[in-house]
Design a protein around this motif. Structure first.
Motif, PDB file in Angstrom:
ATOM      1  N   ASP A  93       0.532  15.576 -54.839  1.00 39.21           N
ATOM      2  CA  ASP A  93       0.404  13.991 -55.123  1.00 39.21           C
ATOM      3  C   ASP A  93       1.031  13.603 -56.281  1.00 39.21           C
ATOM      4  O   ASP A  93       1.497  12.246 -56.406  1.00 39.21           O
ATOM      5  CB  ASP A  93      -1.062  13.758 -55.190  1.00 39.21           C
ATOM      6  CG  ASP A  93      -1.913  13.552 -53.928  1.00 39.21           C
ATOM      7  OD1 ASP A  93      -1.274  13.548 -52.992  1.00 39.21           O
ATOM      8  OD2 ASP A  93      -3.251  13.693 -53.978  1.00 39.21           O
ATOM      9  N   ASP A 130       3.223   8.329 -49.466  1.00 37.00           N
ATOM     10  CA  ASP A 130       2.335   8.997 -48.375  1.00 37.00           C
ATOM     11  C   ASP A 130       2.669   8.149 -47.058  1.00 37.00           C
ATOM     12  O   ASP A 130       2.772   7.048 -46.888  1.00 37.00           O
ATOM     13  CB  ASP A 130       0.724   8.875 -48.670  1.00 37.00           C
ATOM     14  CG  ASP A 130       0.449   7.557 -48.531  1.00 37.00           C
ATOM     15  OD1 ASP A 130      -0.347   7.376 -47.608  1.00 37.00           O
ATOM     16  OD2 ASP A 130       0.560   6.454 -49.531  1.00 37.00           O
ATOM     17  N   ASP A 135       7.577  12.729 -45.851  1.00 37.54           N
ATOM     18  CA  ASP A 135       6.042  13.195 -45.614  1.00 37.54           C
ATOM     19  C   ASP A 135       6.083  14.021 -44.426  1.00 37.54           C
ATOM     20  O   ASP A 135       5.539  15.121 -44.225  1.00 37.54           O
ATOM     21  CB  ASP A 135       5.306  12.257 -46.048  1.00 37.54           C
ATOM     22  CG  ASP A 135       3.942  12.619 -46.451  1.00 37.54           C
ATOM     23  OD1 ASP A 135       3.486  13.872 -46.219  1.00 37.54           O
ATOM     24  OD2 ASP A 135       2.897  11.913 -46.508  1.00 37.54           O
TER      25      ASP A 135
END
Length: 201
Positions: A93, A130, A135
């Motif tokens: 993250d 995200d 991703d």
């Protein structure tokens, strides 16, 4: 990064052990899958802060791994890999986008809260945000080999994760536009759990 990517990376962390010691495969894979998902259970309660511990998980993973080596059981193996996957989740993250409704705009300086330092770690944006194409590429890079190697329920989990990831990436920007309208209609008792970033600003 999106939850399916975290789940797939968790499974990838456990797969070598699962292949090397098949008697521990279910525990290793399940522990890593849960650990990969666990931090994001704080989505509506202080996301990337309440269950994200970028220092705590790695510190806890070391003795858990030593315990699993010294006393290998299904429980110790699952615990060690769960903590490792949670630690990797938090680090991923940090390398992704910020904590904001439209992370492609790059306006947030918050990626993950580090309780040990008492501060937010800034996003590095190696994966832009995200649900970005990058991703999805990472999810596919990890997930496709897993689908070939794993079988049974875990192969199904991989297939579902890749499907969800693909749909989410296709709808990511649309969902960001819909979120303020949808979450403004949440009834009063539940509205306190709606993250501030969903107000559309």
């Amino acid at each position: 990064m999106m939850l399916p990517t975290h789940a797939l990376v968790g499974l990838a962390l456990a797969t070598p052990l699962a292949l090397y010691a098949p008697e521990f495969a279910p525990a290793a894979l399940l522990g890593a899958l849960v650990g990969g998902i666990l931090p994001d259970l704080d989505m509506y309660a202080g996301h990337r802060k309440t269950l994200h511990f970028p220092t705590g998980y790695p510190v806890a993973a070391v003795p858990a791994a030593l315990l699993a080596v010294a006393w290998p059981t299904a429980a110790t193996v699952a615990l060690a890999l769960g903590l490792l996957a949670a630690a990797v989740h938090c680090r991923m993250d940090v390398y992704g986008g910020g904590l904001e409704l439209r992370p492609w705009e790059g306006t947030s300086d918050r990626a993950v809260y580090d309780h040990a330092r008492g501060e937010w770690l800034p996003p590095r944006r190696f994966i832009a945000y995200d649900g970005s194409p990058g991703d999805l590429a990472l999810a596919a890079l990890v997930g496709v080999p897993l689908f070939v190697v794993l079988d049974g329920a875990f192969a199904v989990v991989v297939a579902v994760a890749l499907t969800v990831a693909t749909v989410y990436v296709a709808l990511r920007r649309v969902l960001a536009e819909l979120a303020p309208t949808v979450f403004r209609r949440v009834p009063e008792p539940l509205s306190e759990y709606v993250p501030e970033r969903y107000d559309g600003s």
